[in-house]
Scaffold this motif. Structure first.
Motif, mmCIF file in Angstrom:
data_model
loop_
_atom_site.group_PDB
_atom_site.id
_atom_site.type_symbol
_atom_site.label_atom_id
_atom_site.label_comp_id
_atom_site.label_asym_id
_atom_site.label_seq_id
_atom_site.Cartn_x
_atom_site.Cartn_y
_atom_site.Cartn_z
ATOM 1 N N LEU A 1 11.505 25.889 66.348
ATOM 2 C CA LEU A 1 11.365 25.256 67.663
ATOM 3 C C LEU A 1 12.711 24.751 68.172
ATOM 4 C CD1 LEU A 1 8.095 23.243 66.964
ATOM 5 C CD2 LEU A 1 8.330 25.086 68.646
ATOM 6 N N LEU A 2 13.498 24.150 67.274
ATOM 7 C CA LEU A 2 14.818 23.647 67.674
ATOM 8 C C LEU A 2 15.731 24.788 68.109
ATOM 9 C CD1 LEU A 2 15.486 20.938 64.922
ATOM 10 C CD2 LEU A 2 14.669 20.600 67.265
ATOM 11 N N HIS A 3 15.712 25.898 67.353
ATOM 12 C CA HIS A 3 16.571 27.032 67.702
ATOM 13 C C HIS A 3 16.142 27.655 69.035
ATOM 14 C CE1 HIS A 3 17.313 27.532 63.091
ATOM 15 N NE2 HIS A 3 18.030 26.555 63.612
ATOM 16 N N LEU A 4 14.835 27.802 69.229
ATOM 17 C CA LEU A 4 14.331 28.356 70.486
ATOM 18 C C LEU A 4 14.717 27.453 71.656
ATOM 19 C CD1 LEU A 4 12.665 30.364 72.100
ATOM 20 C CD2 LEU A 4 10.587 29.171 71.356
ATOM 21 N N ALA A 5 14.577 26.145 71.470
ATOM 22 C CA ALA A 5 14.976 25.207 72.535
ATOM 23 C C ALA A 5 16.463 25.326 72.838
ATOM 24 C CB ALA A 5 14.629 23.782 72.120
ATOM 25 N N SER A 6 17.280 25.521 71.810
ATOM 26 C CA SER A 6 18.722 25.658 72.010
ATOM 27 C C SER A 6 19.035 26.881 72.864
ATOM 28 C CB SER A 6 19.418 25.753 70.651
ATOM 29 O OG SER A 6 20.793 25.975 70.804
ATOM 30 N N ALA A 7 18.365 28.009 72.578
ATOM 31 C CA ALA A 7 18.597 29.222 73.375
ATOM 32 C C ALA A 7 18.160 29.003 74.822
ATOM 33 C CB ALA A 7 17.849 30.398 72.758
ATOM 34 N N LEU A 8 17.048 28.318 75.015
ATOM 35 C CA LEU A 8 16.599 28.032 76.383
ATOM 36 C C LEU A 8 17.598 27.140 77.111
ATOM 37 C CD1 LEU A 8 12.797 27.492 75.665
ATOM 38 C CD2 LEU A 8 13.796 29.343 77.021
ATOM 39 N N ARG A 9 18.198 26.179 76.394
ATOM 40 C CA ARG A 9 19.217 25.323 77.022
ATOM 41 C C ARG A 9 20.414 26.155 77.469
ATOM 42 N NH1 ARG A 9 18.355 21.604 72.742
ATOM 43 N NH2 ARG A 9 20.341 22.224 71.800
ATOM 44 N N VAL A 10 20.841 27.086 76.611
ATOM 45 C CA VAL A 10 21.980 27.937 76.984
ATOM 46 C C VAL A 10 21.664 28.705 78.262
ATOM 47 C CG1 VAL A 10 23.393 29.893 76.262
ATOM 48 C CG2 VAL A 10 22.801 28.129 74.611
ATOM 49 N N LEU A 11 20.395 29.082 78.428
ATOM 50 C CA LEU A 11 19.984 29.825 79.622
ATOM 51 C C LEU A 11 19.714 28.912 80.815
ATOM 52 C CD1 LEU A 11 17.624 32.374 77.872
ATOM 53 C CD2 LEU A 11 19.723 32.921 79.102
ATOM 54 N N GLY A 12 19.902 27.592 80.623
ATOM 55 C CA GLY A 12 19.666 26.662 81.719
ATOM 56 C C GLY A 12 18.204 26.334 81.940
ATOM 57 N N ARG A 13 17.346 26.678 80.983
ATOM 58 C CA ARG A 13 15.897 26.454 81.122
ATOM 59 C C ARG A 13 15.523 25.162 80.373
ATOM 60 N NH1 ARG A 13 13.990 32.540 79.712
ATOM 61 N NH2 ARG A 13 11.931 31.534 79.527
ATOM 62 N N TYR A 14 16.062 24.052 80.863
ATOM 63 C CA TYR A 14 15.945 22.775 80.156
ATOM 64 C C TYR A 14 14.512 22.241 80.136
ATOM 65 C CZ TYR A 14 20.917 23.145 81.194
ATOM 66 O OH TYR A 14 22.196 23.603 81.313
ATOM 67 N N LEU B 1 17.481 16.053 76.804
ATOM 68 C CA LEU B 1 17.315 14.952 77.765
ATOM 69 C C LEU B 1 18.573 14.763 78.598
ATOM 70 C CD1 LEU B 1 15.457 12.415 75.442
ATOM 71 C CD2 LEU B 1 14.501 13.500 77.502
ATOM 72 N N GLY B 2 19.744 14.864 77.954
ATOM 73 C CA GLY B 2 20.984 14.749 78.696
ATOM 74 C C GLY B 2 21.148 15.866 79.708
ATOM 75 N N ASN B 3 20.781 17.100 79.321
ATOM 76 C CA ASN B 3 20.847 18.211 80.269
ATOM 77 C C ASN B 3 19.977 17.973 81.493
ATOM 78 O OD1 ASN B 3 20.973 20.524 77.497
ATOM 79 N ND2 ASN B 3 22.673 19.887 78.802
ATOM 80 N N LEU B 4 18.905 17.224 81.299
ATOM 81 C CA LEU B 4 18.005 16.930 82.412
ATOM 82 C C LEU B 4 18.413 15.662 83.168
ATOM 83 C CD1 LEU B 4 14.638 17.789 80.638
ATOM 84 C CD2 LEU B 4 15.628 19.002 82.597
ATOM 85 N N GLY B 5 19.551 15.082 82.806
ATOM 86 C CA GLY B 5 20.031 13.891 83.505
ATOM 87 C C GLY B 5 19.387 12.603 83.056
ATOM 88 N N ARG B 6 18.628 12.615 81.973
ATOM 89 C CA ARG B 6 17.937 11.419 81.468
ATOM 90 C C ARG B 6 18.786 10.806 80.348
ATOM 91 N NH1 ARG B 6 11.995 14.157 80.906
ATOM 92 N NH2 ARG B 6 11.570 12.252 79.687
ATOM 93 N N PHE B 7 19.964 10.297 80.744
ATOM 94 C CA PHE B 7 20.967 9.898 79.750
ATOM 95 C C PHE B 7 20.578 8.638 78.977
ATOM 96 C CE2 PHE B 7 23.501 12.331 82.894
ATOM 97 C CZ PHE B 7 23.890 13.357 82.052
ATOM 98 N N ASP B 8 19.885 7.709 79.602
ATOM 99 C CA ASP B 8 19.483 6.490 78.887
ATOM 100 C C ASP B 8 18.520 6.841 77.745
ATOM 101 O OD1 ASP B 8 21.063 4.807 80.404
ATOM 102 O OD2 ASP B 8 19.513 4.558 81.942
ATOM 103 N N GLU B 9 17.560 7.738 78.036
ATOM 104 C CA GLU B 9 16.650 8.177 76.979
ATOM 105 C C GLU B 9 17.409 8.937 75.899
ATOM 106 O OE1 GLU B 9 12.782 9.909 78.440
ATOM 107 O OE2 GLU B 9 13.823 9.677 80.366
ATOM 108 N N ALA B 10 18.386 9.747 76.337
ATOM 109 C CA ALA B 10 19.170 10.526 75.386
ATOM 110 C C ALA B 10 19.925 9.598 74.440
ATOM 111 C CB ALA B 10 20.143 11.436 76.127
ATOM 112 N N LEU B 11 20.525 8.512 74.990
ATOM 113 C CA LEU B 11 21.291 7.595 74.138
ATOM 114 C C LEU B 11 20.409 6.926 73.095
ATOM 115 C CD1 LEU B 11 23.731 5.974 76.728
ATOM 116 C CD2 LEU B 11 24.335 7.369 74.745
ATOM 117 N N SER B 12 19.205 6.604 73.476
ATOM 118 C CA SER B 12 18.287 5.985 72.511
ATOM 119 C C SER B 12 17.989 6.940 71.360
ATOM 120 C CB SER B 12 16.984 5.592 73.228
ATOM 121 O OG SER B 12 16.038 5.118 72.294
ATOM 122 N N SER B 13 17.782 8.212 71.686
ATOM 123 C CA SER B 13 17.494 9.198 70.643
ATOM 124 C C SER B 13 18.730 9.463 69.795
ATOM 125 C CB SER B 13 16.990 10.499 71.288
ATOM 126 O OG SER B 13 16.439 11.369 70.330
#
Length: 821
Positions: A538-551, A587-599
């Motif tokens: 799941l993590l690897h698939l999500a990474s490939a989707l991020r590279v494609l801009g499909r956040y 989360l950071g790619n989606l602009g949700r930086f506060d949530e990203a920092l917590s994680s």
């Protein structure tokens, strides 16, 4: 002695000058008036043959030489016309062929091979110091026989006797030579040695052509012993250099294949012809067979290409060549394989395994170092014994069923397909399990940011992709009913995931997605949807989707991976930490930086507790967290984190590792906000050098580095220098992702700002509008990047409508003087 044209010069003139009036004008200029020229011929070749004969009979003084001089002026680049004419005794036989002749008709369409014909002419020239023997070797269907026939026709006037001998059945050689003896005036039962003696006694020039010789020993008794005789052999067997010249016939070049197809099919679509030629591996017989099939059935080449892609093994039998109606590609190598099975059974086992690979070089040490993965005892035994292994590989090469170099072996794609046709499904599945086990045992597991693993992956990638394609399950079936044992299913799952990771790492995420999905489907089907084995996939698939801009598609996969790891391993497990780090990136790619920092904070705490404060896995989280602070413009918090991450990474990985480049790139971007442009440019140049060395110049990681360097040049007032770098980054990103990817939008946005700085606001407006469209489609209208693009669009629009405004603003600043602190 009078002059005549060589046969090759006749052929060339017939090809170049097809207009009758132009041909007659040229001959007239060479000294033969039009009234004395041959008028009864109906083809260019016959016309020029009779012109040559006229020159040989003295129709014009130095006529052949004058003609060639005139022709060279018209066609200066033609190397054949550069050669001298051939001298022949006045009154010599000038008929189109020798007195004794049985060569088959020349191929209807013969393309290319000029270098091979020239080499043959050199080796078989009469009266030279050469041994007088030439062997044309190569795989079945490559065009050896056609080359020999074409050579004999082109050189027919160089010999008094030219005789064709089918040599596949050695027991019939005496009969074929006896037929030649009858033409020489001998009794019908004349023995071969008597026939050869007659040839030598009459002192005529002769050429014997032995077609399809299996064993060099069968033709050794017929070797020429004087300067008058020559022998030409065609054979699939190698090993002729000990008795004469050996000329290996390669597959056709791509232009030659296309010319052969379009010669049969004048209205063929050139891209379709190119695709069919590629699918057939440019094998001459296969190309002819395909053209004949299309010509007879009317099927377009585009449709044939679809058949070859989807059902190559079955399509091999389609069509037949008029000159060889008894032979198709499907049966071409059957005899060789039967003989090989009797002589070297392990070689057939190796051929069958190679038939499931890609038609690319396969490292021999894949088998030698993993013999325990081979279930075929013949092949396993051969691999373990160096002498037997050398003989096994050598047997395939000797029969022209495979090619090798020092370290690799490969088989033509049609030999592979023909071999697969003879293998039943259960046998293929059994061999495929062996191949998958070999690849899983050999390929390195560490891939991401691990350059030392990439060369082996690069070499084996075509083969692992071919094996996975053969192992895939149709859409109407699932993996619980797949005909593979559990170990093979696990190998398919693992190799699908790892291959997709390699593809993503090298800028090919679109190709990776189906493999990740296959790996996930196997895991969920066999082990259940809630099994923790699914988490890393799941993590690897999500990474490939991020590279494609499909956040947005990546986010639920990341969230599911966190839930799986926390439920199974607990909240403090390093696997949970890795899942949280990846969730934060999305989360950071989606602009949700506060949530990203917590994680990130949770992931960093787990990593430091598990690995210690100076481990490279800690540096990954530190760098990502610094990126979040950077995007929030909190550089005071970002800078110490990224400096620490860079120091840890360089200490663990060395100064030239791609992971060091990631940290240095983030450090450079953070320093940009502090306007340390000189230091930033030096850092980015170092980053670029590291990544170009690791990935090559066309990788998307390199594009991102080039974009950042250009951005820094613009910030430092060097917009003109920045533009070509933006152009380079844009070209790489568009080639990798297409025109509507967020990375393309970022680079277009940055390039637009540089254009605006240079006063080119009209072009800048168009770029920013396109970038804003991509941003809003990818992130939504409220994302910080969308807001920034809208803001810059407004600024550039104002500059475009009021070009004097920036100058006025700068003048006002100069009047106010420096800002006060």
């Amino acid at each position: 002695m009078a002059e005549r044209l060589t046969d090759e010069q006749v052929e060339t003139l017939a090809h170049l000058i097809t207009d009758p009036f132009a041909a007659r004008q040229l001959v007239a200029a060479a000294g033969i008036p039009m009234a004395d020229q041959p008028w009864s011929t109906h083809s260019p070749r016959m016309f020029w043959t009779e012109v040559s004969a006229a020159f040989a009979n003295g129709a014009a003084v130095d006529g052949a030489q004058r003609l060639l001089t005139l022709a060279r002026d018209q066609f200066p680049a033609n190397i054949v016309l550069a050669g001298p004419p051939v001298f022949a005794p006045a009154g010599a036989n000038t008929s189109p062929r020798p007195a004794v002749w049985n060569i088959p008709p020349r191929p209807a369409r013969f393309v290319g091979r000029a270098d091979l014909l020239t080499a043959l002419a050199g080796h078989l020239s009469v009266g030279g110091d050469t041994p007088g023997i030439a062997a044309v070797t190569g795989m079945g269907g490559v065009g050896k026989t056609a080359l020999a026939i074409e050579y004999a026709h082109r050189q027919r006037l160089a010999f008094d006797v030219v005789w064709w001998i089918p040599a596949q059945r050695a027991e019939l050689l005496d009969t074929h030579l006896a037929a030649l003896g009858q033409q020489l005036g001998l009794p019908a039962d004349a023995k071969p040695l008597t026939v050869l003696a007659q040839l030598r006694r009459t002192a005529v020039t002769w050429l014997l052509v032995f077609d399809d010789v299996d064993d060099p020993a069968t033709v050794m008794p017929y070797r020429p012993t004087d300067g008058h005789g020559r022998m030409l052999v065609t054979s699939r067997q190698r090993g002729w250099r000990g008795i004469g010249a050996a000329i290996d016939v390669p597959t056709l070049t791509r232009p030659e294949s296309i010319a052969l197809l379009t010669g049969h099919l004048p209205d063929a679509d050139p891209p379709a012809a190119n695709h069919v030629a590629e699918l057939l591996g440019d094998l001459a017989l296969a190309v002819e067979q395909a053209a004949a099939f299309c010509e007879r059935t009317g099927i377009p080449l585009v449709d044939l290409a679809h058949l070859l892609v989807e059902r190559l093994d079955e399509a091999l039998a389609l069509g037949e060549v008029v000159e060889r109606p008894e032979v198709t590609v499907a049966t071409l190598w059957d005899l060789s394989v039967r003989r090989l099975a009797a002589e070297q059974p392990a070689a057939v086992a190796l051929l069958e395994l190679l038939a499931l690979c890609a038609p690319d070089p396969l490292p021999l040490d894949l088998l030698a170092e993993h013999a325990e993965q081979l279930s075929d005892s013949r092949l396993s035994h051969a691999v373990r014994d160096p002498l037997t292994w050398a003989r096994t590989v050598g047997a395939l090469v000797s029969y022209s069923l495979a090619t090798r170099d020092d370290t690799t072996i490969w088989v033509h794609r049609l030999v592979q397909a023909a071999t697969r046709r003879q293998m039943h499904d259960a046998h293929q599945e059994h061999l495929l399990a062996d191949l998958l086990a070999l690849l899983e045992a050999d390929l390195p597991e560490d891939i991401t940011l691990t350059p030392q693993s990439w060369p082996r992956w690069r070499l084996l990638l075509p083969h692992v992709r071919a094996a996975l394609a053969r192992a895939s399950v149709p859409a109407d079936r699932n993996w619980t009913t797949a005909p593979y044992p559990p170990a093979t299913r696990d190998a398919i799952c693992s190799l699908s995931d790892r291959t997709a990771t390699y593809l993503t790492e090298h800028g090919r995420p679109t190709e990776a997605l189906p493999l990740y999905n296959q790996s996930l489907a196997i895991t969920e089907t066999i082990h259940g949807r809630d099994n923790p084995r699914a988490a890393p996939i799941l993590l690897h698939l999500a990474s490939a989707l991020r590279v494609l801009g499909r956040y947005r598609e990546a986010l639920p996969l990341n969230q599911r991976a966190v839930t799986l790891t926390e439920t199974t391993f607990g909240t403090e497990d390093p696997r949970t930490g890795e899942a949280r780090n990846n969730l934060a990136v999305t989360l950071g790619n989606l602009g949700r930086f506060d949530e990203a920092l917590s994680s990130y904070e949770k992931a960093l705490s787990i990593a430091e507790a598990t690995y210690g404060p100076d481990d490279f896995r800690v540096s990954i989280v530190l760098g990502n967290m610094a990126g979040a602070f950077y995007h929030l413009k909190r550089t005071d918090q970002a800078l110490p984190l990224i400096r620490r991450a860079a120091a840890i990474t360089e200490s663990c990985r060395g100064p030239d590792h791609p992971q060091v480049a990631v940290a240095l790139n983030m450090l450079a971007m953070t320093l940009t906000h502090r306007r340390h442009h000189g230091e930033v440019i030096e850092l980015l140049q170092r980053v670029l050098a590291i990544n170009e060395a690791a990935y090559g110049p066309g990788h998307p990681e390199v594009a991102a580095n080039v974009n950042n360097l250009a951005l820094t040049l613009r910030y430092s007032g060097r917009a003109a220098e920045a533009l070509p770098l933006f152009d380079r980054a844009l070209a790489i990103s568009e080639a990798t992702f297409g025109p509507n990817h967020p990375e393309v939008a970022r680079t277009q946005h940055n390039r637009a700002l540089a254009l605006a700085d240079l006063g080119q606001t009209a072009e800048a407006l168009a770029l920013v509008r396109h970038a804003l469209t991509i941003a809003e489609a990818t992130y939504g209208p409220e994302h910080p990047y969308s807001a920034e693009a809208r803001n810059n669009l407004g600024i550039i629009y104002i500059r475009h409508r009021h070009p004097w405004l920036p100058r006025l603003t700068r003048a006002a600043k100069r009047r106010r003087g420096p800002a006060r602190s």
